[in-house]
Design a protein around this motif. Structure first.
Motif, mmCIF file in Angstrom:
data_model
loop_
_atom_site.group_PDB
_atom_site.id
_atom_site.type_symbol
_atom_site.label_atom_id
_atom_site.label_comp_id
_atom_site.label_asym_id
_atom_site.label_seq_id
_atom_site.Cartn_x
_atom_site.Cartn_y
_atom_site.Cartn_z
ATOM 1 N N LEU A 125 0.836 -1.204 0.000
ATOM 2 C CA LEU A 125 0.000 0.000 0.000
ATOM 3 C C LEU A 125 0.870 1.254 0.000
ATOM 4 O O LEU A 125 0.592 2.214 -0.709
ATOM 5 C CB LEU A 125 -0.929 0.001 1.218
ATOM 6 C CG LEU A 125 -1.833 1.212 1.382
ATOM 7 C CD1 LEU A 125 -2.777 1.331 0.187
ATOM 8 C CD2 LEU A 125 -2.623 1.118 2.671
ATOM 9 N N ILE A 126 1.949 1.225 0.773
ATOM 10 C CA ILE A 126 2.854 2.376 0.817
ATOM 11 C C ILE A 126 3.492 2.598 -0.550
ATOM 12 O O ILE A 126 3.599 3.728 -1.017
ATOM 13 C CB ILE A 126 3.927 2.192 1.911
ATOM 14 C CG1 ILE A 126 3.255 2.186 3.291
ATOM 15 C CG2 ILE A 126 4.983 3.275 1.827
ATOM 16 C CD1 ILE A 126 4.174 1.797 4.434
ATOM 17 N N ARG A 127 3.902 1.496 -1.213
ATOM 18 C CA ARG A 127 4.480 1.616 -2.561
ATOM 19 C C ARG A 127 3.484 2.256 -3.517
ATOM 20 O O ARG A 127 3.825 3.155 -4.284
ATOM 21 C CB ARG A 127 4.907 0.246 -3.088
ATOM 22 C CG ARG A 127 6.240 -0.219 -2.572
ATOM 23 C CD ARG A 127 6.724 -1.452 -3.309
ATOM 24 N NE ARG A 127 5.805 -2.582 -3.205
ATOM 25 C CZ ARG A 127 5.784 -3.450 -2.209
ATOM 26 N NH1 ARG A 127 6.634 -3.318 -1.208
ATOM 27 N NH2 ARG A 127 4.941 -4.436 -2.207
ATOM 28 N N SER A 128 2.249 1.793 -3.487
ATOM 29 C CA SER A 128 1.216 2.350 -4.371
ATOM 30 C C SER A 128 0.954 3.809 -4.035
ATOM 31 O O SER A 128 0.837 4.650 -4.928
ATOM 32 C CB SER A 128 -0.083 1.557 -4.229
ATOM 33 O OG SER A 128 0.112 0.238 -4.628
ATOM 34 N N ALA A 129 0.864 4.106 -2.751
ATOM 35 C CA ALA A 129 0.602 5.488 -2.325
ATOM 36 C C ALA A 129 1.753 6.407 -2.708
ATOM 37 O O ALA A 129 1.529 7.568 -3.066
ATOM 38 C CB ALA A 129 0.356 5.538 -0.822
ATOM 39 N N SER A 130 2.982 5.901 -2.672
ATOM 40 C CA SER A 130 4.131 6.750 -3.012
ATOM 41 C C SER A 130 4.050 7.198 -4.464
ATOM 42 O O SER A 130 4.383 8.331 -4.792
ATOM 43 C CB SER A 130 5.451 6.033 -2.738
ATOM 44 O OG SER A 130 5.689 5.010 -3.675
ATOM 45 N N LYS A 131 3.579 6.331 -5.336
ATOM 46 C CA LYS A 131 3.413 6.698 -6.750
ATOM 47 C C LYS A 131 2.324 7.748 -6.894
ATOM 48 O O LYS A 131 2.444 8.685 -7.679
ATOM 49 C CB LYS A 131 3.098 5.463 -7.575
ATOM 50 C CG LYS A 131 4.271 4.511 -7.644
ATOM 51 C CD LYS A 131 3.930 3.228 -8.325
ATOM 52 C CE LYS A 131 5.137 2.297 -8.221
ATOM 53 N NZ LYS A 131 4.854 0.952 -8.519
ATOM 54 N N LEU A 132 1.261 7.598 -6.120
ATOM 55 C CA LEU A 132 0.165 8.562 -6.157
ATOM 56 C C LEU A 132 0.614 9.913 -5.608
ATOM 57 O O LEU A 132 0.260 10.967 -6.142
ATOM 58 C CB LEU A 132 -1.022 8.026 -5.347
ATOM 59 C CG LEU A 132 -2.269 8.895 -5.313
ATOM 60 C CD1 LEU A 132 -2.830 9.067 -6.715
ATOM 61 C CD2 LEU A 132 -3.311 8.277 -4.411
ATOM 62 N N ILE A 133 1.420 9.905 -4.563
ATOM 63 C CA ILE A 133 1.915 11.145 -3.965
ATOM 64 C C ILE A 133 2.763 11.922 -4.966
ATOM 65 O O ILE A 133 2.614 13.133 -5.105
ATOM 66 C CB ILE A 133 2.715 10.856 -2.670
ATOM 67 C CG1 ILE A 133 1.771 10.378 -1.572
ATOM 68 C CG2 ILE A 133 3.497 12.083 -2.216
ATOM 69 C CD1 ILE A 133 2.471 9.795 -0.358
ATOM 70 N N VAL A 134 3.625 11.212 -5.685
ATOM 71 C CA VAL A 134 4.467 11.873 -6.692
ATOM 72 C C VAL A 134 3.581 12.550 -7.727
ATOM 73 O O VAL A 134 3.804 13.703 -8.101
ATOM 74 C CB VAL A 134 5.416 10.850 -7.364
ATOM 75 C CG1 VAL A 134 6.111 11.449 -8.565
ATOM 76 C CG2 VAL A 134 6.435 10.350 -6.356
ATOM 77 N N TYR A 135 2.553 11.851 -8.173
ATOM 78 C CA TYR A 135 1.619 12.406 -9.162
ATOM 79 C C TYR A 135 0.843 13.580 -8.560
ATOM 80 O O TYR A 135 0.686 14.629 -9.189
ATOM 81 C CB TYR A 135 0.663 11.308 -9.630
ATOM 82 C CG TYR A 135 -0.391 11.780 -10.583
ATOM 83 C CD1 TYR A 135 -0.064 12.156 -11.882
ATOM 84 C CD2 TYR A 135 -1.723 11.847 -10.198
ATOM 85 C CE1 TYR A 135 -1.031 12.589 -12.766
ATOM 86 C CE2 TYR A 135 -2.699 12.287 -11.070
ATOM 87 C CZ TYR A 135 -2.345 12.654 -12.358
ATOM 88 O OH TYR A 135 -3.306 13.080 -13.221
ATOM 89 N N ALA A 136 0.381 13.432 -7.333
ATOM 90 C CA ALA A 136 -0.440 14.467 -6.687
ATOM 91 C C ALA A 136 0.345 15.749 -6.431
ATOM 92 O O ALA A 136 -0.227 16.845 -6.446
ATOM 93 C CB ALA A 136 -1.011 13.933 -5.375
ATOM 94 N N MET A 137 1.650 15.642 -6.216
ATOM 95 C CA MET A 137 2.458 16.837 -5.948
ATOM 96 C C MET A 137 2.453 17.799 -7.135
ATOM 97 O O MET A 137 2.652 18.989 -6.968
ATOM 98 C CB MET A 137 3.883 16.458 -5.559
ATOM 99 C CG MET A 137 3.960 15.976 -4.121
ATOM 100 S SD MET A 137 5.628 15.927 -3.467
ATOM 101 C CE MET A 137 6.293 14.481 -4.229
ATOM 102 N N SER A 138 2.206 17.277 -8.321
ATOM 103 C CA SER A 138 2.171 18.152 -9.500
ATOM 104 C C SER A 138 0.951 19.076 -9.479
ATOM 105 O O SER A 138 0.902 20.047 -10.220
ATOM 106 C CB SER A 138 2.194 17.316 -10.781
ATOM 107 O OG SER A 138 1.000 16.569 -10.897
#
Length: 151
Positions: A81-94
């Motif tokens: 879940l953390i791995r998946s969320a980390s990808k989402l966080i990178v995208y969301a920061m934009s």
């Protein structure tokens, strides 16, 4: 269905892998392990394969806050879940507005420089056991212990 998944299912059918070992390998594929790595795992003798597959098993980031009187917090977050969320966080920061990003940069936090996925990878690969272990004496609650660990 991918060739890797078909090969694993065939190996289960032929009795070269147990269903559990097959599930571990399929899980490794789902988590994005390189094709060669998964196939090499499938070709190993059972003891070695089990050890390698165990590394792909889900580890947890555990956060516990325990008071003298009660358990305050008990959170177990799987690394998948953390791995998946980390990808989402990178995208969301934009989506952070430029003016807010500039404000954060003035305070010393550059969102573009944050490597969230790298941080998750480092924690997952090199940290095992306790990360944080704090005890606090609270006048109302008594002694409170905070633990953050990777298991």
């Amino acid at each position: 269905m991918s060739n890797e998944k078909m090969k694993i299912l065939e190996m289960i059918q032929e009795g070269k892998l147990t269903a559990t070992e097959g599930m571990d390998l399929l899980k490794a594929i789902e988590e994005g392990s390189p094709r060669e790595e998964v196939l090499q795992m499938a070709e190993l003798e059972p003891e070695k394969r089990a050890k390698i597959a165990a590394t792909y098993g889900d580890r947890f980031l555990r956060v516990r806050v325990v008071g003298e009187k009660t358990l305050k917090v008990n959170v177990n977050v799987p690394f998948s879940l953390i791995r998946s969320a980390s990808k989402l966080i990178v995208y969301a920061m934009s989506f952070v507005p430029a003016d807010k990003r500039a404000e954060l940069e003035q305070k010393g936090l550059d969102l573009q420089a944050l490597d969230v996925e790298g941080l998750v990878r480092i924690i997952e690969e090199s940290v095992d056991g306790k990360i944080v272990d704090v005890e606090v004496a609270d006048p109302q609650e008594g002694r409170i212990k905070v633990e953050v660990c990777v298991e």
